[in-house]
Design a protein around this motif. Structure first.
Motif, PDB file in Angstrom:
ATOM      1  N   THR A   1       0.860  -1.169   0.000  1.00  9.91           N
ATOM      2  CA  THR A   1       0.000   0.000   0.000  1.00  9.91           C
ATOM      3  C   THR A   1       0.907   1.232   0.000  1.00  9.91           C
ATOM      4  O   THR A   1       2.125   1.098  -0.177  1.00  9.91           O
TER       5      THR A   1
ATOM      6  N   ARG B   1     -12.547   5.739  -0.608  1.00 13.72           N
ATOM      7  CA  ARG B   1     -11.443   4.888  -0.133  1.00 13.72           C
ATOM      8  C   ARG B   1     -10.095   5.610  -0.177  1.00 13.72           C
ATOM      9  O   ARG B   1      -9.127   5.151   0.429  1.00 13.72           O
TER      10      ARG B   1
ATOM     11  N   THR C   1      -7.812   6.370   2.870  1.00  9.08           N
ATOM     12  CA  THR C   1      -7.045   5.301   3.531  1.00  9.08           C
ATOM     13  C   THR C   1      -5.585   5.318   3.105  1.00  9.08           C
ATOM     14  O   THR C   1      -4.745   4.663   3.730  1.00  9.08           O
ATOM     15  N   LEU C   2      -5.299   6.041   2.024  1.00 10.05           N
ATOM     16  CA  LEU C   2      -3.921   6.103   1.511  1.00 10.05           C
ATOM     17  C   LEU C   2      -3.220   7.397   1.919  1.00 10.05           C
ATOM     18  O   LEU C   2      -2.088   7.642   1.494  1.00 10.05           O
TER      19      LEU C   2
ATOM     20  N   TRP D   1      -1.441   7.650  10.305  1.00  7.00           N
ATOM     21  CA  TRP D   1      -1.892   6.761   9.218  1.00  7.00           C
ATOM     22  C   TRP D   1      -2.101   5.365   9.782  1.00  7.00           C
ATOM     23  O   TRP D   1      -1.179   4.771  10.338  1.00  7.00           O
TER      24      TRP D   1
ATOM     25  N   ILE E   1      -3.796   1.281   9.380  1.00 11.44           N
ATOM     26  CA  ILE E   1      -4.123   0.213   8.434  1.00 11.44           C
ATOM     27  C   ILE E   1      -5.321  -0.545   8.986  1.00 11.44           C
ATOM     28  O   ILE E   1      -5.309  -0.960  10.158  1.00 11.44           O
ATOM     29  N   ARG E   2      -6.349  -0.696   8.180  1.00 14.02           N
ATOM     30  CA  ARG E   2      -7.501  -1.536   8.542  1.00 14.02           C
ATOM     31  C   ARG E   2      -7.616  -2.644   7.502  1.00 14.02           C
ATOM     32  O   ARG E   2      -7.766  -2.375   6.314  1.00 14.02           O
TER      33      ARG E   2
ATOM     34  N   GLU F   1     -11.556   0.020   5.170  1.00 13.83           N
ATOM     35  CA  GLU F   1     -10.543  -0.966   4.754  1.00 13.83           C
ATOM     36  C   GLU F   1      -9.495  -0.289   3.868  1.00 13.83           C
ATOM     37  O   GLU F   1      -9.826   0.393   2.895  1.00 13.83           O
ATOM     38  N   THR F   2      -8.257  -0.461   4.242  1.00  7.06           N
ATOM     39  CA  THR F   2      -7.145   0.161   3.518  1.00  7.06           C
ATOM     40  C   THR F   2      -7.109  -0.333   2.067  1.00  7.06           C
ATOM     41  O   THR F   2      -7.369  -1.503   1.804  1.00  7.06           O
TER      42      THR F   2
END
Lengths: 190, 236
Positions: free
Chosen positions: A133, A158, A161-162, A175, A177-178, A184-185
């Motif tokens: 990621t 989404r 998530t980044l 930051w 992570i899921r 959800e990442t």
């Protein structure tokens, strides 16, 4: 001659024995240029529980947008002994933290320019194959809007998530992570 | 950048899926949403030149890290690091970790009722030579129970971590031993559906490297992703 690449497997629960002797928390240590920053967060599983046995690796360009390897042929300066590589396990609460410098922009496919970002490689018990990621930066709005990789994320919901969120008044980013569920990442197939 | 040649993607069944339900820990740790396919950019096509200066001459001998000799069956583990085009991967860091001869790790999370060995940590590292070769001296690890399902036992294995020239060649895997009766029962070994790919994780007994009066030899070659023949930008 064509060979079949060896199959991946999980790092397992005892990853610390093999992967923490060469850990690197302080990527910024050898940097002479660029803004020093701290990035931290937590890793959560599909039930929202922290993941205490994950390992994160980070890879980034220096402040001028040059990777510290002969594989990068760009005509840009290296920064002394700055490697741009980090490796840290999560703690019992699934937390991680590292210091670095904000990377410069690097070229993307064709004639595009990528927004400053850090590649993240995720390993954990229960994960049979590592995941890729990226961390982008919340204060790079214009560059992020034109980034060719962020542009591949069709669901705008989404994209956050980044993106590492800068803490007001500090050179710090958050930051997380899921692995599953809400938030959800985004992980990449590359 | 548009000239960059990317790395090949794995053939179906040759790498594990993230969700492999028989391995219970994967259920809450595998992404539910599909991965987003992206081109390999300069970021992915580069990687660290890492750890070479921190590898000492004895770091590949796991039997010489303490005052005494560890218990168990000594073994010489050697092989080559190659890419899928058959080219050796020189000067690349290899890290390994493993249980002791009784199947116990010196780790706070390991509560298996088997003895620790004060003379064995189970961690080693080395750098491949100019022809991709590596060599470790160690102790054959023991099998051990885990709580994945009733009467679950991990086959004897050694964990390997490998880099290669870029983040696309990064690999963490496990090496197994020939003839291990636990292999058919292990959900981690069996997560790979392609039998050839699965079998490629099993080392071979190697009489050539067996040292008389000292240790048995095992051979295991590791294959990393290789570059595609044609530039990615030209592919539809």
């Amino acid at each position: 001659m064509t060979l079949m690449p060896t199959a991946s497997s999980t790092v397992g629960p005892y990853l610390h024995i093999g992967l923490t002797p060469l850990q690197v928390h302080d990527i910024a240590k050898d940097a002479s240029k660029g803004e020093k920053i701290v990035i931290s967060g937590r890793v959560f599983d599909g039930e929202g529980q922290p993941v205490p046995d994950a390992l994160l690796e980070f890879w980034q360009a220096n402040a001028d947008g040059k990777y510290a390897t002969p594989e990068d042929s760009q005509d840009k300066p290296l920064d002394g002994k700055f490697t741009g590589f980090g490796r840290i396990p999560t703690d019992k609460e699934g937390r991680y933290s590292f210091s670095t410098v904000k990377p410069g922009a690097v070229p993307g496919p064709g004639n595009t320019l990528q927004a400053p970002h850090i590649l993240v490689c995720v390993f954990m018990r229960g994960m049979l194959r590592h995941l890729y990621t990226r961390i982008y930066f919340s204060d790079e709005t214009a560059a992020n809007a034109n980034d060719p990789v962020l542009g591949l994320v069709e669901d705008a919901g989404r994209k956050p998530t980044l993106i590492g969120e800068r803490t007001a008044g500090k050179a710090e980013y958050r930051w997380d992570i899921r692995m599953q569920g809400e938030g959800e990442t985004v992980f990449f197939d590359c | 950048m548009s000239e960059a040649i990317g790395y090949k993607r794995p053939a179906a069944g040759t790498q594990p899926n993230y969700l492999h339900a028989p391995y219970q820990s994967s259920i809450k740790r595998a992404p539910n949403k599909p991965l987003i396919r992206m081109p390999q950019t300069l970021t992915e096509l580069t990687g660290p030149v890492y750890g070479h200066d921190r590898v000492g001459p004895l770091d590949n001998d796991l039997t010489k890290q303490h005052a005494g000799e560890p218990l168990g069956e000594r073994m010489i583990l050697s092989g080559r690091l190659l890419d899928e085009n058959g080219r050796p991967v020189p000067h690349s860091l290899i890290e390994i970790w493993q249980a002791n001869a009784c199947g116990r790790y010196p780790h706070p999370g390991d509560q298996h009722d088997a003895p620790l060995d004060p003379n064995f940590t189970g961690y080693g590292r080395t750098v491949t030579d100019s022809e991709g070769r590596y060599r470790f001296v160690t102790i054959k690890p023991g099998a051990y129970p885990w709580r994945n399902h009733h009467n679950a036992w991990r086959p004897q294995h050694i964990h390997f971590s490998l880099f290669g020239p870029s983040f696309m060649t990064r690999l963490v895997t496990q090496m197994y031993f020939p003839g291990d009766p636990l292999l058919p029962y292990d959900p981690i070994f069996n997560c790979v559906t392609d039998q050839r790919a699965r079998d490629s994780m099993i080392s071979k007994f190697d009489f050539e490297t067996t040292i008389p009066e000292f240790a048995l030899g095992y051979h295991w070659d590791i294959v990393l992703r290789g570059r595609d023949a044609t530039p990615m930008e030209n592919k539809k």
